[in-house]
Design an enzyme around this catalytic site. Structure first.
Site, PDB file in Angstrom:
ATOM      1  N   SER A 142       0.862  -1.196   0.000  1.00 14.32           N
ATOM      2  CA  SER A 142       0.000   0.000   0.000  1.00 14.32           C
ATOM      3  C   SER A 142       0.890   1.233   0.000  1.00 14.32           C
ATOM      4  O   SER A 142       2.058   1.166   0.391  1.00 14.32           O
ATOM      5  CB  SER A 142      -0.841  -0.007   1.279  1.00 14.32           C
ATOM      6  OG  SER A 142      -1.549   1.193   1.423  1.00 14.32           O
ATOM      7  N   TYR A 194      -1.954  -0.684  10.583  1.00 14.12           N
ATOM      8  CA  TYR A 194      -1.984  -0.962   9.136  1.00 14.12           C
ATOM      9  C   TYR A 194      -0.624  -0.602   8.527  1.00 14.12           C
ATOM     10  O   TYR A 194      -0.059  -1.368   7.738  1.00 14.12           O
ATOM     11  CB  TYR A 194      -3.127  -0.174   8.497  1.00 14.12           C
ATOM     12  CG  TYR A 194      -3.371  -0.483   7.033  1.00 14.12           C
ATOM     13  CD1 TYR A 194      -3.836  -1.726   6.625  1.00 14.12           C
ATOM     14  CD2 TYR A 194      -3.160   0.488   6.049  1.00 14.12           C
ATOM     15  CE1 TYR A 194      -4.076  -2.005   5.283  1.00 14.12           C
ATOM     16  CE2 TYR A 194      -3.404   0.223   4.701  1.00 14.12           C
ATOM     17  CZ  TYR A 194      -3.855  -1.028   4.329  1.00 14.12           C
ATOM     18  OH  TYR A 194      -4.098  -1.300   3.001  1.00 14.12           O
TER      19      TYR A 194
HETATM   20  P1  NDP Z   1     -11.449  -5.628  -0.376  1.00 16.20           P
HETATM   21  O1  NDP Z   1     -11.987  -5.490   1.012  1.00 16.20           O
HETATM   22  O2  NDP Z   1     -12.375  -5.467  -1.527  1.00 16.20           O
HETATM   23  O3  NDP Z   1     -10.709  -7.028  -0.546  1.00 16.20           O
HETATM   24  C1  NDP Z   1     -10.047  -7.684   0.494  1.00 16.20           C
HETATM   25  C2  NDP Z   1      -9.965  -9.151   0.136  1.00 16.20           C
HETATM   26  O4  NDP Z   1      -9.252  -9.859   1.166  1.00 16.20           O
HETATM   27  C3  NDP Z   1     -11.346  -9.799   0.020  1.00 16.20           C
HETATM   28  O5  NDP Z   1     -11.380 -10.590  -1.149  1.00 16.20           O
HETATM   29  C4  NDP Z   1     -11.425 -10.669   1.257  1.00 16.20           C
HETATM   30  O6  NDP Z   1     -12.228 -11.812   0.982  1.00 16.20           O
HETATM   31  C5  NDP Z   1      -9.954 -11.058   1.444  1.00 16.20           C
HETATM   32  N1  NDP Z   1      -9.685 -11.543   2.792  1.00 16.20           N
HETATM   33  C6  NDP Z   1      -9.811 -10.862   3.956  1.00 16.20           C
HETATM   34  N2  NDP Z   1      -9.544 -11.658   4.986  1.00 16.20           N
HETATM   35  C7  NDP Z   1      -9.223 -12.875   4.476  1.00 16.20           C
HETATM   36  C8  NDP Z   1      -8.869 -14.119   5.040  1.00 16.20           C
HETATM   37  N3  NDP Z   1      -8.774 -14.271   6.370  1.00 16.20           N
HETATM   38  N4  NDP Z   1      -8.631 -15.176   4.218  1.00 16.20           N
HETATM   39  C9  NDP Z   1      -8.744 -15.034   2.871  1.00 16.20           C
HETATM   40  N5  NDP Z   1      -9.075 -13.866   2.280  1.00 16.20           N
HETATM   41  C10 NDP Z   1      -9.315 -12.810   3.076  1.00 16.20           C
HETATM   42  O7  NDP Z   1     -10.276  -4.568  -0.454  1.00 16.20           O
HETATM   43  P2  NDP Z   1      -9.138  -4.249  -1.550  1.00 16.20           P
HETATM   44  O8  NDP Z   1      -9.412  -4.931  -2.820  1.00 16.20           O
HETATM   45  O9  NDP Z   1      -8.974  -2.787  -1.526  1.00 16.20           O
HETATM   46  O10 NDP Z   1      -7.859  -4.873  -0.831  1.00 16.20           O
HETATM   47  C11 NDP Z   1      -6.940  -5.739  -1.460  1.00 16.20           C
HETATM   48  C12 NDP Z   1      -5.540  -5.407  -0.986  1.00 16.20           C
HETATM   49  O11 NDP Z   1      -5.181  -4.111  -1.452  1.00 16.20           O
HETATM   50  C13 NDP Z   1      -5.358  -5.385   0.532  1.00 16.20           C
HETATM   51  O12 NDP Z   1      -4.132  -6.011   0.872  1.00 16.20           O
HETATM   52  C14 NDP Z   1      -5.288  -3.897   0.846  1.00 16.20           C
HETATM   53  O13 NDP Z   1      -4.552  -3.645   2.014  1.00 16.20           O
HETATM   54  C15 NDP Z   1      -4.595  -3.381  -0.395  1.00 16.20           C
HETATM   55  N6  NDP Z   1      -4.763  -1.959  -0.648  1.00 16.20           N
HETATM   56  C16 NDP Z   1      -6.003  -1.407  -0.884  1.00 16.20           C
HETATM   57  C17 NDP Z   1      -6.121  -0.033  -1.073  1.00 16.20           C
HETATM   58  C18 NDP Z   1      -7.453   0.629  -1.268  1.00 16.20           C
HETATM   59  O14 NDP Z   1      -7.499   1.875  -1.241  1.00 16.20           O
HETATM   60  N7  NDP Z   1      -8.529  -0.075  -1.490  1.00 16.20           N
HETATM   61  C19 NDP Z   1      -4.950   0.839  -1.067  1.00 16.20           C
HETATM   62  C20 NDP Z   1      -3.709   0.160  -0.841  1.00 16.20           C
HETATM   63  C21 NDP Z   1      -3.633  -1.174  -0.642  1.00 16.20           C
HETATM   64  P3  NDP Z   1     -13.226 -12.562   1.990  1.00 16.20           P
HETATM   65  O15 NDP Z   1     -13.833 -11.522   2.883  1.00 16.20           O
HETATM   66  O16 NDP Z   1     -14.197 -13.211   1.056  1.00 16.20           O
HETATM   67  O17 NDP Z   1     -12.365 -13.549   2.717  1.00 16.20           O
END
Ligand code: NDP
Length: 253
Positions: free
Chosen positions: A149, A162
């Site tokens: 991030s 975070y």
């Molecule tokens: P989302 O919340 O849309 O996606 C997060 C994903 O992580 C979901 O698919 C969720 O699936 C999965 N997840 C969470 N916990 C678990 C678990 N215990 N086991 C398996 N899967 C898990 O957010 P983003 O797409 O934004 O996030 C994706 C990545 O990008 C993250 O690492 C985030 O930190 C990073 N990021 C995002 C930014 C933003 O502004 N959106 C900026 C910078 C980085 P499920 O709940 O079905 O398990």
């Protein structure tokens, strides 16, 4: 559909929404067979169906990566289904915003469990397959891409834990990159800025409005913008290693 990744197999964690879903669709469009890893099976099935409707190949693997057995099962089921593993995108993550001193300890634990331990468990389980893919795979290289991030580069009040997890992902990526260089497994980190996803929706209700207000003025990135960055990294020629990609929204400071 291009065929840069034809004959290869990719595993994307957090593929049920946001950046992970967009990345899975993009890698499938590049020709990879894609394992979709996350907990929400219904959402994984939606992504799978959209990939198949576009002519791609995907399989949903519903597991919780914060358990070592879950992470191992994600990799094992991918290799059972598709026979190999060339590309891993460690994307699953949670961000729970709020001042450190007031935060329930359970929030810190969730971030460390998913963003750090889950990523490590998946990496450990995948490495033997990635090393093999780099030796004899169709591209004679393999890729491990960690989604960090802008919070892995810039710390701000309200995101201390975070920041801890994402600064950690950056340091881990660089050390592992050097460890695996001779084996031709490329290890990269992508640092997205504000992306329009469900990420902020998990923040406590009383804090969420403030978070949304802070970023309301910004035209956010779309998940596909980060999928483009992943595709650039993993489709680059074998002679190229894109170590780090920092992608911010144009309005973001
Ligand atoms: P989302 O919340 O849309 O996606 C997060 C994903 O992580 C979901 O698919 C969720 O699936 C999965 N997840 C969470 N916990 C678990 C678990 N215990 N086991 C398996 N899967 C898990 O957010 P983003 O797409 O934004 O996030 C994706 C990545 O990008 C993250 O690492 C985030 O930190 C990073 N990021 C995002 C930014 C933003 O502004 N959106 C900026 C910078 C980085 P499920 O709940 O079905 O398990």
């Amino acid at each position: 559909m291009s065929n840069d990744l034809m004959g290869t197999v990719a595993l994307v964690t957090g593929a049920s929404s946001g950046i992970g879903a967009a990345t899975a669709r993009r890698l499938a469009a590049e020709g990879a067979s894609v394992a979709l890893v996350a907990r929400r099976e219904d959402r994984l099935d939606e992504v799978r169906r959209s990939i198949e409707a576009a002519g791609g190949v995907a399989r949903a693997v519903a597991v919780d990566i914060t358990s070592r057995a879950g992470a191992q099962a994600a990799v094992d089921r991918t290799v059972e289904a598709f026979g190999r593993l060339d590309t891993v995108v460690n994307n699953a993550g949670v961000m729970l915003i709020g001042p450190f001193a007031d935060a329930p300890v359970g929030e810190w634990e969730r971030m460390v469990d998913v963003n750090v331990l889950g990523l490590l468990y998946v990496t450990k389980a995948a490495l033997p397959h990635l090393v093999r893919a780099a030796e004899d795979g169709p591209r004679r290289t393999a890729d491990l891409v960690n989604i960090s991030s802008s919070a892995g580069r810039v710390a701000r009040p309200g995101t201390a834990v975070y920041n801890l997890t994402k600064f950690g992902v950056n340091g881990f990526t660089e050390a592992l990159r050097q460890e695996l260089q001779a084996k031709r497994v490329r290890v990269s980190v992508i640092e997205p800025g504000n992306v329009d996803t469900e990420l902020a929706s998990h923040t406590r209700d009383e804090l969420r409005a403030g978070v949304e207000e802070q970023i309301r003025a910004i035209e956010k990135l779309q998940p596909e913008d980060i999928a483009d960055a992943v595709a650039y990294v993993v489709t680059s020629s074998r002679r190229v290693a894109v170590n780090e990609v920092f992608v911010r929204a144009a309005d973001q400071s």
